[in-house]
Write a protein that holds these residues in place. Structure first.
Motif, PDB file in Angstrom:
ATOM      1  N   GLU A 582       3.182   0.642  -7.338  1.00 27.99           N
ATOM      2  CA  GLU A 582       3.644   0.005  -6.095  1.00 27.99           C
ATOM      3  C   GLU A 582       2.809  -1.230  -5.778  1.00 27.99           C
ATOM      4  O   GLU A 582       3.345  -2.263  -5.370  1.00 27.99           O
ATOM      5  N   ASP A 583       1.479  -1.105  -5.983  1.00 23.13           N
ATOM      6  CA  ASP A 583       0.613  -2.266  -5.755  1.00 23.13           C
ATOM      7  C   ASP A 583       0.985  -3.413  -6.683  1.00 23.13           C
ATOM      8  O   ASP A 583       1.071  -4.562  -6.284  1.00 23.13           O
ATOM      9  N   HIS A 585       3.816  -4.056  -8.017  1.00 23.92           N
ATOM     10  CA  HIS A 585       5.103  -4.673  -7.670  1.00 23.92           C
ATOM     11  C   HIS A 585       5.032  -5.559  -6.439  1.00 23.92           C
ATOM     12  O   HIS A 585       5.975  -6.283  -6.139  1.00 23.92           O
ATOM     13  N   LYS A 586       3.910  -5.500  -5.717  1.00 25.32           N
ATOM     14  CA  LYS A 586       3.775  -6.396  -4.564  1.00 25.32           C
ATOM     15  C   LYS A 586       3.697  -7.851  -5.019  1.00 25.32           C
ATOM     16  O   LYS A 586       4.084  -8.749  -4.300  1.00 25.32           O
ATOM     17  N   LYS A 588       5.116 -10.767  -6.878  1.00 21.10           N
ATOM     18  CA  LYS A 588       6.394 -11.156  -7.476  1.00 21.10           C
ATOM     19  C   LYS A 588       6.130 -12.216  -8.535  1.00 21.10           C
ATOM     20  O   LYS A 588       5.824 -13.366  -8.209  1.00 21.10           O
TER      21      LYS A 588
END
Ligand SMILES: [Zn+2]
Length: 683
Positions: A582-583, A585-586, A588
């Motif tokens: 998740e980190d 994917h922050k 972009k």
């Protein structure tokens, strides 16, 4: 006065190669059930249509791999899912299947209608063909190396690793999933629908939809903005609805085209079953009928763009009145996924819990405007702290009081005396019901549920403030008025909650010696009970859910466990400076094309780069001029961190950062292997 509106409500057709999980239920199944139950209580003319989507490559593929017939696959999932829906109290008017004869006929007729009007055209193209299997290999029959990320097990339609949409011909080293053979390219001819022909009409139609949810409208605008592309309507497969035009052996109608026609064929089937074979037309074509599709967001384009285009092409059908699509329900911060072992199957959860507890919990977190999160802790809290201690408590304390103090019958409501509070609380419940109705009619189910629960809170307050335990000694007549009123409230609540908690509603009515058949929304807040009626047996509506149960379920569904299925080790995480996916994917990362590059005057190291990133242009300033001359970079594809907070470097705006590898005095920019459009996401 009763209106003449007919409501045709559909739920997204579950695909019959899997058991449905609670994500499906939250997206497209439970919202329409609540909506339809409410409409029926209002005595509206409504039918609720659903069934299994039973064609397509995934089912044919599964049948080959398992060495069973496609029929065995679809039977397994169709009947299991149907039963699970029933167990959850989903009350479809029909739950049919697209493998039915009537669907084949309806889909064929639909196809021929367009074909005869010359609204389809044929195109010959190359596709992958297996000489050994003597068949064209549709997307899922192929695997190979993803041209985007290099993942070696990418599917013909999509790479599960990087999420890129692919076509089989793009795969590097494609091979048959069944035999492992390398396929050859071979020409095949297919029918296409020119969707661009409907673009203008669609835009016009959608622009009138002022009451649609913002997420749906935004998706549609995005699709229309990028322009609609022609879509193949047929493909080379065995399992499906055969193309009803001569010379097309071995071809079926593409499932995206054929499945939504299932809504029509299932409506027909429903009315044939009622011996009114023509009546379906009133719902599909009548000027006062409203077609409402309940779906998840992954289905928006099919229901708001593609199916309406088909209906326009065919003519004679109403277009959707509304498409209240939901976002996704996640668990443990992740999407439901079979491979992660965190998919909570409907058939399992309804065995484990009171289905109304499941309905209540899911309805209270419907992903109406954004993704939402399911946890077992939440289900426990909703049961123990809301259903049991508010609703269950009110019904129980009322019934227990009537049983012990009034001889187990409904006490009288005395004619004489002032009953301001008694009438006031019923009026209040009625006004709450109006708020619930308004919310349901506008697809705000979470708000509706919370208004309904507020009504019960008021009822509990009324009980407390009235102190019947004192009145029974001092003023028995007043006590009788209070308990009578509380039982009337129970009746009102049974109606108010019926769309959400049908089983509980039934139980309450049973205690009041009423049946469900005459249940009417308009009776909420009215006095309808007959005093002297004996009360039925009382039971605890919502037994407590223990902590140990929650713990056990978290273990079972791998919650708090990493995707590799091993428990997260906190020490390792610290030592290795590990971040979560998740980190990652922050950030972009995107492919950018360098349009122009120049030295920043007065600086030693800086280059100013003008970039094209998909639809947008931006500039960044980068300290690489000791390593690259401007002309060496112009025209190249580079990778940038696209969502970095903008900054000023020597007074120049920089809106991102390019990626480069550095060691010692050497620096090399990160670029892309091969050709890909700028704007592409990098994962
Ligand atoms: Zn990939």
């Amino acid at each position: 006065m009763k209106n003449n509106i007919k409501y045709l409500v559909t739920a997204a057709l579950p695909y019959a190669n899997n058991y449905v999980h609670i994500g499906h239920v939250a997206g497209a199944i439970l919202p329409p059930d609540i909506y339809v139950r409410f409409r029926k209580l209002k005595n509206d003319d409504v039918i609720f249509i659903c069934g299994s989507d039973e064609h397509g490559t995934a089912i044919e593929m599964a049948s080959i791999l398992e060495k069973v017939t496609p029929q065995e696959i679809i039977d397994r999932y169709h009947f299991s899912n149907k039963k699970a829906f029933e167990d959850l109290g989903i009350r479809f008017d029909i739950f049919s299947r697209t493998s039915s004869e009537i669907h084949k006929v309806t889909a064929s007729e639909f196809f021929l209608n367009l074909y005869n009007k010359k609204l389809l055209y044929q195109k010959t193209e190359k596709q992958l063909y297996s000489e050994k299997e003597k068949r064209f290999l549709a997307d899922r029959f192929i695997s190979g190396t993803c041209p985007v990320c290099g993942f070696e097990e990418a599917r013909g339609d999509e790479c599960e690793n990087c999420g890129s949409n692919l076509s089989p011909l793009e795969l590097i080293n494609p091979r048959s999933k069944i035999t492992g053979d390398t396929p050859v390219e071979k020409e095949t001819t297919h029918f296409y629908i020119p969707l661009a022909d409907y673009q203008e009409k669609l835009s016009e139609w959608l622009s009138e939809k002022k009451n649609w949810k913002a997420n749906v409208i935004n998706y549609c605008k995005g699709w229309l903005k990028s322009g609609l592309r022609d879509r193949a309507v047929t493909r080379d497969l065995d399992w499906g609805v055969k193309v009803p035009v001569k010379g097309n052996d071995g071809k079926v109608i593409y499932v995206w085209f054929e499945a939504p026609i299932g809504y029509i064929s299932m409506t027909k089937e429903f009315f044939i079953g009622k011996n009114e074979p023509e009546k379906w037309k009133e719902y599909w074509s009548g000027k006062d009928s409203r077609l409402i599709h309940f779906i998840g967001k992954d289905n928006i384009v099919f229901h708001s763009i593609i199916f309406p285009s088909m209906l326009m092409a065919h003519g004679g059908f109403n277009l959707p009145y509304n498409i209240p699509a939901n976002e996704f329900l996640n668990i443990g911060g992740r999407k439901f996924s079979k491979t992660r072992g965190n998919a909570i199957l409907l058939r399992d959860i309804v065995q484990k819990f009171n289905p109304d507890v499941v309905r209540y919990t899911i309805a209270s977190i419907f992903p109406e405007n954004k993704d939402s999160e399911f946890t077992w802790e939440d289900l426990q809290a909703k049961n123990n702290n809301e259903l049991a201690s508010i609703l269950g408590n009110f019904v129980n304390r009322t019934v227990v009081f009537a049983k012990s103090k009034f001889g187990n019958v409904i006490p009288e409501f005395p004619d004489s005396g002032s009953h301001m509070k008694e009438n006031g609380i019923l009026e209040h419940i009625k006004s709450k019901a109006d708020a619930v109705a308004d919310n349901i009619e506008n697809f705000r189910f979470r708000d509706a549920l919370s208004e309904a629960m507020d009504a019960v809170r008021s009822a509990n307050k009324y009980f407390n403030d009235s102190e019947p335990w004192k009145l029974i000694k001092d003023d028995k007549e007043k006590c009788s008025a209070v308990i009578n009123t509380c039982l009337e409230i129970c009746h009102s609540l049974a109606i108010l909650f019926e769309p959400f908690l049908p089983f509980t509603s039934d139980k309450i009515l049973h205690i009041l010696d009423k049946d469900t058949s005459g249940l009417k929304w308009e009776n909420i807040g009215k006095r309808v009970l007959k005093s002297g009626t004996a009360l039925g047996e009382n039971s605890i509506l919502f037994p407590q859910i223990e902590d140990s149960t929650v713990k056990e379920l978290n273990l079972k569904y791998n919650i708090g466990i990493d995707p590799g299925n091993s428990p997260v080790n906190v020490e390792d995480t610290n030592n290795m400076n590990v971040i979560s996916i998740e980190d990652f994917h922050k950030v972009k990362l995107r492919v950018a094309k360098v349009l122009k590059c120049e030295i920043v005057p007065g600086s030693k190291k800086l280059l100013r780069l003008k970039l094209k990133v998909g639809d947008t242009e931006k500039q960044i300033v980068s300290g690489i001029s000791e390593h690259y001359k401007p002309e060496e970079i112009e025209g190249r594809l580079i990778i940038i961190a696209d969502n970095l907070k903008p900054s000023k470097i020597m007074g120049i705006d920089s809106e991102g950062m390019l990626l480069a590898a550095k060691k010692g005095g050497k620096l090399k920019i990160v670029t892309v292997d091969g050709d890909i459009e700028d704007g592409a996401e990098v994962n």
